[in-house]
Design an enzyme around this catalytic site. Structure first.
Site, PDB file in Angstrom:
ATOM      1  N   ARG A  27       0.817  -1.221   0.000  1.00 35.59           N
ATOM      2  CA  ARG A  27       0.000   0.000   0.000  1.00 35.59           C
ATOM      3  C   ARG A  27       0.849   1.268   0.000  1.00 35.59           C
ATOM      4  O   ARG A  27       0.355   2.346  -0.309  1.00 35.59           O
ATOM      5  CB  ARG A  27      -0.847   0.042   1.278  1.00 35.59           C
ATOM      6  CG  ARG A  27      -1.858  -1.028   1.346  1.00 35.59           C
ATOM      7  CD  ARG A  27      -2.486  -0.998   2.718  1.00 35.59           C
ATOM      8  NE  ARG A  27      -3.843  -1.442   2.608  1.00 35.59           N
ATOM      9  CZ  ARG A  27      -4.911  -0.801   3.087  1.00 35.59           C
ATOM     10  NH1 ARG A  27      -4.784   0.279   3.770  1.00 35.59           N
ATOM     11  NH2 ARG A  27      -6.106  -1.276   2.904  1.00 35.59           N
ATOM     12  N   GLU A 498      -2.190   9.226 -19.471  1.00 31.94           N
ATOM     13  CA  GLU A 498      -1.665   8.117 -18.674  1.00 31.94           C
ATOM     14  C   GLU A 498      -0.138   8.004 -18.830  1.00 31.94           C
ATOM     15  O   GLU A 498       0.576   7.746 -17.862  1.00 31.94           O
ATOM     16  CB  GLU A 498      -2.377   6.807 -19.070  1.00 31.94           C
ATOM     17  CG  GLU A 498      -1.895   5.551 -18.381  1.00 31.94           C
ATOM     18  CD  GLU A 498      -1.983   5.569 -16.863  1.00 31.94           C
ATOM     19  OE1 GLU A 498      -2.574   6.489 -16.284  1.00 31.94           O
ATOM     20  OE2 GLU A 498      -1.414   4.656 -16.237  1.00 31.94           O
ATOM     21  N   LYS A 502       2.501   8.215 -15.763  1.00 30.84           N
ATOM     22  CA  LYS A 502       3.492   7.173 -15.461  1.00 30.84           C
ATOM     23  C   LYS A 502       4.872   7.794 -15.351  1.00 30.84           C
ATOM     24  O   LYS A 502       5.628   7.481 -14.444  1.00 30.84           O
ATOM     25  CB  LYS A 502       3.533   6.083 -16.560  1.00 30.84           C
ATOM     26  CG  LYS A 502       2.403   5.086 -16.603  1.00 30.84           C
ATOM     27  CD  LYS A 502       2.323   4.165 -15.430  1.00 30.84           C
ATOM     28  CE  LYS A 502       1.514   4.737 -14.319  1.00 30.84           C
ATOM     29  NZ  LYS A 502       0.132   4.442 -14.202  1.00 30.84           N
ATOM     30  N   GLU A 505       5.218  10.066 -12.088  1.00 30.29           N
ATOM     31  CA  GLU A 505       5.226   9.385 -10.788  1.00 30.29           C
ATOM     32  C   GLU A 505       6.448   8.478 -10.630  1.00 30.29           C
ATOM     33  O   GLU A 505       6.963   8.312  -9.534  1.00 30.29           O
ATOM     34  CB  GLU A 505       3.923   8.624 -10.527  1.00 30.29           C
ATOM     35  CG  GLU A 505       3.700   7.414 -11.386  1.00 30.29           C
ATOM     36  CD  GLU A 505       2.369   6.735 -11.114  1.00 30.29           C
ATOM     37  OE1 GLU A 505       1.917   6.711  -9.980  1.00 30.29           O
ATOM     38  OE2 GLU A 505       1.778   6.199 -12.090  1.00 30.29           O
ATOM     39  N   HIS A 521      -3.339  26.243 -27.980  1.00 29.57           N
ATOM     40  CA  HIS A 521      -4.114  27.112 -27.079  1.00 29.57           C
ATOM     41  C   HIS A 521      -3.356  27.396 -25.782  1.00 29.57           C
ATOM     42  O   HIS A 521      -3.959  27.770 -24.790  1.00 29.57           O
ATOM     43  CB  HIS A 521      -5.479  26.473 -26.786  1.00 29.57           C
ATOM     44  CG  HIS A 521      -6.293  26.257 -28.019  1.00 29.57           C
ATOM     45  ND1 HIS A 521      -6.807  27.301 -28.748  1.00 29.57           N
ATOM     46  CD2 HIS A 521      -6.646  25.129 -28.676  1.00 29.57           C
ATOM     47  CE1 HIS A 521      -7.464  26.824 -29.794  1.00 29.57           C
ATOM     48  NE2 HIS A 521      -7.369  25.504 -29.784  1.00 29.57           N
ATOM     49  N   LYS A 620      -0.132   2.962  -2.675  1.00 32.63           N
ATOM     50  CA  LYS A 620      -0.906   2.139  -3.597  1.00 32.63           C
ATOM     51  C   LYS A 620      -2.395   2.259  -3.324  1.00 32.63           C
ATOM     52  O   LYS A 620      -3.210   2.222  -4.231  1.00 32.63           O
ATOM     53  CB  LYS A 620      -0.455   0.672  -3.455  1.00 32.63           C
ATOM     54  CG  LYS A 620      -1.092  -0.273  -4.453  1.00 32.63           C
ATOM     55  CD  LYS A 620      -0.577  -0.007  -5.849  1.00 32.63           C
ATOM     56  CE  LYS A 620      -1.281  -0.825  -6.899  1.00 32.63           C
ATOM     57  NZ  LYS A 620      -1.074  -0.257  -8.241  1.00 32.63           N
TER      58      LYS A 620
HETATM   59  C1  F6R Z   1      -1.078   5.843 -10.790  1.00 30.19           C
HETATM   60  C2  F6R Z   1      -1.923   5.262  -9.777  1.00 30.19           C
HETATM   61  C3  F6R Z   1      -2.962   6.118  -9.140  1.00 30.19           C
HETATM   62  C4  F6R Z   1      -4.256   5.315  -8.944  1.00 30.19           C
HETATM   63  C5  F6R Z   1      -5.282   6.136  -8.154  1.00 30.19           C
HETATM   64  C6  F6R Z   1      -6.599   5.393  -8.006  1.00 30.19           C
HETATM   65  O1  F6R Z   1      -0.196   4.895 -11.303  1.00 30.19           O
HETATM   66  O2  F6R Z   1      -1.784   4.126  -9.434  1.00 30.19           O
HETATM   67  O3  F6R Z   1      -3.206   7.265  -9.886  1.00 30.19           O
HETATM   68  O4  F6R Z   1      -4.756   4.957 -10.183  1.00 30.19           O
HETATM   69  O5  F6R Z   1      -4.769   6.415  -6.884  1.00 30.19           O
HETATM   70  O6  F6R Z   1      -6.422   4.173  -7.385  1.00 30.19           O
HETATM   71  P1  F6R Z   1      -7.508   3.023  -7.501  1.00 30.19           P
HETATM   72  O7  F6R Z   1      -7.539   2.564  -8.901  1.00 30.19           O
HETATM   73  O8  F6R Z   1      -7.029   1.961  -6.555  1.00 30.19           O
HETATM   74  O9  F6R Z   1      -8.800   3.640  -7.073  1.00 30.19           O
END
Ligand code: F6R
Length: 625
Positions: A27, A498, A502, A505, A521, A620
């Protein structure tokens, strides 16, 4: 984010707590701690900034001997990641210890009051406030009772303790899951939650409590979820669930559930250098699995909620899941013609969004525990319209609170950056688009072509993965880059967002995603020889337009890295570097195009010495707002 554990039974608590803490590592956290009951009836607290291994080293050979204990992994919200701020926190004069997940919004005013009552704080956390507050209320209740009845009997003592806890909880504003142990009560733990989940599990000889099932499924075999407004008294041989607000001690019946049939395999083995790399490589397999029997097999879908054609679809999600939702909008609208709105869950919950009859809510969340998404779901549920979750974790709060769930079934995603869950989300949304397309009998000939193309995607992804060395080399050439712009149009607009997410982060390099048409713009002002534009330029309706955008960038001295198809001579002429992918139907191309961007971000981050599996400041499972 923060993870909670508790154990009471006849085994040694410490190894069970340490194993649970390890299971919560995915997490994201920055400090850990446990509390156990020592031989002389005191609370023994061991905590440290750092990882579970640091705590294990600290414990060394002096394993605390105790049949009960609580544990916690902390992701800092109030106060930095130090030993003092780590949990457990103690209340009074070490009379109770507690672990907390969530955020207490009125902690400042409570702290001021408690300080004026003589309490001394060792940490800057909102959690220590709860520990002292509970202690204070229990002391007040006990004093009152004993003034009225003299020496307290065991039952009276228990009653006034529960009343004290209830009074303290009434004062808290915010979210919490708490597990509390008392120095003078070696027979039970108290657990309570409000907007933050707690699962209680039965083991062969006692009970475990955890923030999620994984934390306790190493020993527990039956599970129950504690609801908000409830307070559990957990003994080694019984669990009593009381109402948090009712004054009495009446308990409710508990329904214990076995492990879910959709159980998420908790395979801890990593055969790659990094979990993120392993999860990127798992995508051909996860998609292949999902695509088997695609033509007629929607049996894994909650058809009863989907067959009734919605007039409108609302998708709520955060981060990567939001980007998948945006892709969902493009494909569902293109194939089925059903209008789709996509919104950040965190925005939806605090604005006045008009009620519209016939709306189906789709929430998307890998973890199923994202506080913003759960908050938005609860808000939407007041409208009494159907809610379907797309989620990876069986038994998570989102799956419990939604009318139905479509599971990703991609196994545990351990790396903090979402990778395989993103492509699985996109594949599920494509399938939903096809399901509704068939039902509306639109574009049927296109649909069968699409299904054929769908089957080719796992192999196309494998081919990109086979070329990873060349993507790594390209990534290394940008090791010192300061700024990236990711651009895409149409179906690849979400891919651009996305890809940028990636990269930022994992590598901590500033990266923004834009719809390519938006460049002129504003963002075009950023373009110079220090700005790298990553362009999604595979064939499709907007290909020509993207190419024109690239010309505009090139003539302003910007550098271009493009994702395109082989033999595209025009792209080769305009871009400084091209990473090649194979062509598939434009609607599905994003499932292939995201793979080189995942690898690019991974290798660039690695070259810069970043902790790719555990990027700084991120978690996570984002269980706070
Ligand atoms: C980026 C990432 C976060 C999650 C976001 C939502 O790689 O992992 O942006 O996508 O915190 O998390 P979930 O999908 O668990 O609701």
């Amino acid at each position: 984010m923060c993870g909670i554990l508790g154990y009471i039974g006849s085994q040694q608590a410490t190894p069970l707590l340490l194993e649970g803490l390890r299971r919560l590592e995915y997490r994201g956290y920055d400090s850990v701690g446990i509390s156990t009951m020592s031989d002389n009836g005191n609370l023994n607290v061991l905590k440290t900034a750092g990882r579970v291994d640091t705590l294990t080293d600290l414990i060394g050979n002096h394993l605390p001997i105790s049949n009960m204990g609580i544990g916690h992994s902390r992701w800092a919200t109030h106060g930095p990641a130090t030993r003092d701020n780590a949990h457990p926190h103690v209340g009074g004069n070490c009379d109770l210890a507690l672990v907390h997940n969530g955020v207490i919004e009125n902690h400042d005013e409570l702290r001021t009051r408690l300080e004026s009552l003589g309490f001394y704080f060792k940490s800057g956390t909102d959690s220590e406030v709860i520990a002292h507050l509970i202690h204070w209320h229990i002391t007040q209740r006990t004093k009152l009772q004993s003034n009225a009845c003299g020496e307290l009997q065991e039952q009276d003592e228990f009653r006034s303790r529960i009343q004290g806890v209830r009074r303290a909880l009434k004062e808290l504003r915010g979210s919490y899951a708490l597990v509390i142990m008392f120095r003078d009560q070696p027979d039970y733990l108290l657990a309570v939650c409000n907007g933050s989940p707690l699962i209680i599990g039965t083991t062969d000889d006692g009970h475990l409590i955890g923030s999620d099932k994984h934390a306790i499924s190493h020993s527990a075999h039956q599970f129950t979820r504690l609801e908000d407004q409830e307070l559990a008294v957990i003994r080694s041989d019984s669990v009593q669930i009381l109402q948090k607000t009712n004054p009495g001690l009446a308990s409710r019946e508990i329904l214990w559930k076995e492990e879910d049939t959709h159980s998420l395999s908790f395979d801890d083995s990593c055969t790659y250098s990094h979990r993120t790399l392993q999860e990127i490589h798992e995508q051909p397999l996860t998609l292949k699995h999902m695509l088997s029997n695609i033509e007629d097999d929607f049996h894994s879908f909650p058809i009863e909620f989907l067959n009734n054609l919605p007039k409108r679809i609302l998708i709520l999600a955060c981060g990567t899941s939001y980007h998948a939702g945006l892709f969902g909008k493009y494909i569902i609208e293109a194939i089925s013609g059903i209008p789709v709105e996509v919104e950040y869950a965190s925005e939806f919950r605090y604005r006045e969004s008009p009620y519209q009859e016939g709306t189906l809510l789709l929430t998307i969340s890998q973890s199923g525990e994202t506080a913003d998404t759960l908050g938005a779901l609860r808000e939407f549920k007041q409208r009494k319209q159907p809610t379907v979750a797309i989620c990876n974790v069986p038994g998570s709060t989102l799956t419990e609170e939604s009318d139905a769930t479509i599971f990703l079934n991609v196994g545990l995603e351990n790396g903090v950056a979402a990778t395989k869950s993103y492509t699985a989300d996109c594949a599920i949304l494509s399938r939903l688009a096809m399901l509704w397309g068939y039902q509306k009998d639109v574009n049927v000939s296109r649909l069968s072509l699409l299904i054929n193309d769908f089957h080719t995607i796992p192999q196309m992804i494998s081919n990109v993965l086979d070329a990873k060395e060349s993507i790594k080399n390209v990534a290394h050439t940008y090791e010192d880059a300061k700024r990236f712009l990711f651009i895409g149009r149409g179906f690849d607009y979400p891919t651009a967002l996305e890809g940028a997410l990636k990269l930022k982060e994992l590598s901590y390099i500033s990266a923004e995603g834009y719809a390519a048409g938006e460049l002129k713009h504003g963002p075009l002002a950023l373009v110079d020889d220090q700005t790298i534009t990553v362009a999604l330029a595979t064939p499709g309706r907007t290909y020509e337009k993207v190419l024109s955008n690239l010309e505009e960038i090139r003539c302003r001295g910007g550098q271009i890295l493009a994702i395109g198809v082989e033999d595209d001579q025009r792209l080769k002429r305009v871009a400084n570097n091209v990473i090649y992918v194979q062509k598939v139907d434009e609607f599905l191309q994003p499932l292939v195009n995201i793979i080189p961007l995942q690898l690019f971000a991974f290798y660039l981050a690695l070259a810069r010495g970043c902790d790719v599996d555990r990027p700084r400041n991120l978690a996570k499972s984002v269980t706070v707002e």
